[in-house]
Design a protein around this motif. Sequence first.
Motif, PDB file in Angstrom:
ATOM      1  N   ARG A   1      24.849  65.792  17.632  1.00 40.32           N
ATOM      2  CA  ARG A   1      25.700  66.566  16.733  1.00 40.32           C
ATOM      3  C   ARG A   1      27.138  66.471  17.218  1.00 40.32           C
ATOM      4  O   ARG A   1      27.396  66.280  18.405  1.00 40.32           O
ATOM      5  CB  ARG A   1      25.254  68.029  16.655  1.00 40.32           C
ATOM      6  N   PHE A   2      28.055  66.596  16.270  1.00 38.00           N
ATOM      7  CA  PHE A   2      29.465  66.422  16.590  1.00 38.00           C
ATOM      8  C   PHE A   2      29.924  67.510  17.555  1.00 38.00           C
ATOM      9  O   PHE A   2      29.660  68.690  17.358  1.00 38.00           O
ATOM     10  CB  PHE A   2      30.302  66.449  15.310  1.00 38.00           C
TER      11      PHE A   2
ATOM     12  N   ALA B   1      31.108  59.516  22.592  1.00 38.00           N
ATOM     13  CA  ALA B   1      31.687  60.514  23.497  1.00 38.00           C
ATOM     14  C   ALA B   1      32.053  61.802  22.766  1.00 38.00           C
ATOM     15  O   ALA B   1      32.240  62.835  23.418  1.00 38.00           O
ATOM     16  CB  ALA B   1      32.925  59.936  24.172  1.00 38.00           C
ATOM     17  N   SER B   2      32.152  61.752  21.459  1.00 40.41           N
ATOM     18  CA  SER B   2      32.472  62.961  20.684  1.00 40.41           C
ATOM     19  C   SER B   2      31.222  63.710  20.236  1.00 40.41           C
ATOM     20  O   SER B   2      31.324  64.671  19.471  1.00 40.41           O
ATOM     21  CB  SER B   2      33.302  62.587  19.447  1.00 40.41           C
ATOM     22  N   LEU B   3      30.040  63.280  20.694  1.00 35.48           N
ATOM     23  CA  LEU B   3      28.785  63.895  20.279  1.00 35.48           C
ATOM     24  C   LEU B   3      28.172  64.715  21.408  1.00 35.48           C
ATOM     25  O   LEU B   3      28.346  64.395  22.583  1.00 35.48           O
ATOM     26  CB  LEU B   3      27.777  62.817  19.843  1.00 35.48           C
ATOM     27  N   ASP B   4      27.461  65.752  21.030  1.00 33.09           N
ATOM     28  CA  ASP B   4      26.599  66.474  21.956  1.00 33.09           C
ATOM     29  C   ASP B   4      25.200  65.883  21.773  1.00 33.09           C
ATOM     30  O   ASP B   4      24.443  66.286  20.902  1.00 33.09           O
ATOM     31  CB  ASP B   4      26.604  67.968  21.636  1.00 33.09           C
TER      32      ASP B   4
ATOM     33  N   THR C   1      28.786  59.071  28.236  1.00 32.06           N
ATOM     34  CA  THR C   1      29.711  58.154  27.578  1.00 32.06           C
ATOM     35  C   THR C   1      31.134  58.687  27.646  1.00 32.06           C
ATOM     36  O   THR C   1      32.087  57.916  27.798  1.00 32.06           O
ATOM     37  CB  THR C   1      29.295  57.935  26.119  1.00 32.06           C
ATOM     38  N   GLY C   2      31.307  60.002  27.535  1.00 28.19           N
ATOM     39  CA  GLY C   2      32.639  60.595  27.672  1.00 28.19           C
ATOM     40  C   GLY C   2      33.222  60.336  29.055  1.00 28.19           C
ATOM     41  O   GLY C   2      34.409  59.992  29.192  1.00 28.19           O
ATOM     42  N   LEU C   3      32.392  60.464  30.100  1.00 29.30           N
ATOM     43  CA  LEU C   3      32.847  60.145  31.455  1.00 29.30           C
ATOM     44  C   LEU C   3      33.259  58.681  31.570  1.00 29.30           C
ATOM     45  O   LEU C   3      34.281  58.355  32.189  1.00 29.30           O
ATOM     46  CB  LEU C   3      31.741  60.450  32.462  1.00 29.30           C
TER      47      LEU C   3
ATOM     48  N   GLY D   1      34.671  68.283  23.368  1.00 32.74           N
ATOM     49  CA  GLY D   1      33.938  69.113  24.316  1.00 32.74           C
ATOM     50  C   GLY D   1      33.541  68.386  25.579  1.00 32.74           C
ATOM     51  O   GLY D   1      33.630  68.933  26.686  1.00 32.74           O
ATOM     52  N   ASN D   2      33.109  67.126  25.448  1.00 29.46           N
ATOM     53  CA  ASN D   2      32.723  66.355  26.633  1.00 29.46           C
ATOM     54  C   ASN D   2      33.921  66.057  27.523  1.00 29.46           C
ATOM     55  O   ASN D   2      33.821  66.111  28.759  1.00 29.46           O
ATOM     56  CB  ASN D   2      32.053  65.049  26.201  1.00 29.46           C
ATOM     57  N   ILE D   3      35.058  65.752  26.904  1.00 23.06           N
ATOM     58  CA  ILE D   3      36.259  65.466  27.695  1.00 23.06           C
ATOM     59  C   ILE D   3      36.743  66.729  28.400  1.00 23.06           C
ATOM     60  O   ILE D   3      37.164  66.683  29.566  1.00 23.06           O
ATOM     61  CB  ILE D   3      37.367  64.895  26.784  1.00 23.06           C
ATOM     62  N   ILE D   4      36.692  67.844  27.709  1.00 23.04           N
ATOM     63  CA  ILE D   4      37.091  69.106  28.339  1.00 23.04           C
ATOM     64  C   ILE D   4      36.134  69.459  29.482  1.00 23.04           C
ATOM     65  O   ILE D   4      36.545  69.939  30.547  1.00 23.04           O
ATOM     66  CB  ILE D   4      37.131  70.232  27.287  1.00 23.04           C
ATOM     67  N   GLY D   5      34.847  69.178  29.263  1.00 24.23           N
ATOM     68  CA  GLY D   5      33.861  69.497  30.293  1.00 24.23           C
ATOM     69  C   GLY D   5      34.038  68.699  31.562  1.00 24.23           C
ATOM     70  O   GLY D   5      33.809  69.214  32.666  1.00 24.23           O
ATOM     71  N   LEU D   6      34.467  67.447  31.462  1.00 17.52           N
ATOM     72  CA  LEU D   6      34.605  66.631  32.676  1.00 17.52           C
ATOM     73  C   LEU D   6      35.727  67.123  33.578  1.00 17.52           C
ATOM     74  O   LEU D   6      35.699  66.899  34.793  1.00 17.52           O
ATOM     75  CB  LEU D   6      34.801  65.158  32.318  1.00 17.52           C
ATOM     76  N   PHE D   7      36.734  67.817  32.998  1.00 12.89           N
ATOM     77  CA  PHE D   7      37.812  68.346  33.828  1.00 12.89           C
ATOM     78  C   PHE D   7      37.328  69.498  34.713  1.00 12.89           C
ATOM     79  O   PHE D   7      37.996  69.850  35.679  1.00 12.89           O
ATOM     80  CB  PHE D   7      38.970  68.814  32.959  1.00 12.89           C
TER      81      PHE D   7
END
Length: 370
Positions: free
Chosen positions: A126-127, A113-116, A341-343, A131-137
């Motif tokens: 890439r690390f 979840a910490s990867l792009d 995965t972040g979601l 960012g993924n957690i911020i994007g889901l908001f």
Amino acid sequence: MHQSLPIADDRHRKNARQRARQANLGRVLFLIASLAFVVVLLIQVLHASGAIATGFSDWRPVLYVYLVWGITFGLRQVLLHGERGWRALFLLPAVLFTVAVVIFPTLFGFYIASLDWNLSSLDGPRFYGLGNIIGLFHDTYYWNALRNMVFYTLAVLGEYAVAFGLALLLNADIRGRKFFRIVFLLPMMLSPVAVSWMIGKSLLEYRFGPAATLARNLGWDNPAFFASPWIARLSIEAMDAWVSIPFIMIILLAGLQAMPKEVLEAAKVDGANGWQSFWHVTFPLMLPVSITVLIIRIIFKLKLADIVINVTAGGPGGATDTVSSFIYRVYRDRSNVGYGTGLAMFYLLLIIVLLSLLMRLSHRWTQKVT
């Protein structure tokens, strides 16, 4: 007599020193194995993320070091605790298996979840940090799926009410009781995918489906069960409830049959009618079973995806989307492994918090009622 006491003291001191040496040996071996496991795991994680060039070609060395760490942990328990350590060894395989198939994949999921990481990109993972957690908001479709899950989860109460009524009916002395028990269990024997095609794609098909034809004859001009958002949600819930109500019913029926008959007979002797007997005797006694089956059903409801994916694919406009079906499309359509995965990890945390609160509140309510 006086000479035997110093001899016994010497033996005691020797045994104590020997146990202390064994305990120190166990601690040292476990510390070395733990450091080796952490170092190998850290090297492989950094190598897999591209932070360092040195590393292993696959994750097998991590598995081998983990097995050595598990053996060392068992040896440490024996050296430190003696007989109690030997007994603890019987639990060690289950603990190591749980760590391997539950805890480690969960931690690995947080790492992904910490990867792009988009499979359609040639750059590879890439690390990406948070960012993924911020994007889901900022993802309106994800929050729409979460709102839909509130509706689907609350619908479990309706499923429970119907299942309780059926359980009471099948627990009564009625003719053909065994036949109806088998008939009511038939939906549970079907796969949700089969139900999706049998009901969603055939029975509710808006042109030639039997349900649509009947609705058209009753005056519904355009009986499209999946065109209107609320009708589509109710149709999805009806299909899922049809599959799941038998499970709740059979658990409640087992609880009803395990109830002591003397309590119900005493209530009748005291002059209680049917409703009073149910509300003041049957329902409180069934509360532990009810809470258990409700929590299990909520867990299954939170994973609802297959019916939605096969019937509506989340439409119309995300009206029937669940979190699981939305995450599935993120993986399938966008090939975005990191974001999907972040979601999923964020949803997992929400489920843990929700179930913890439900179990705590249900425990308090059970104590208050009983």
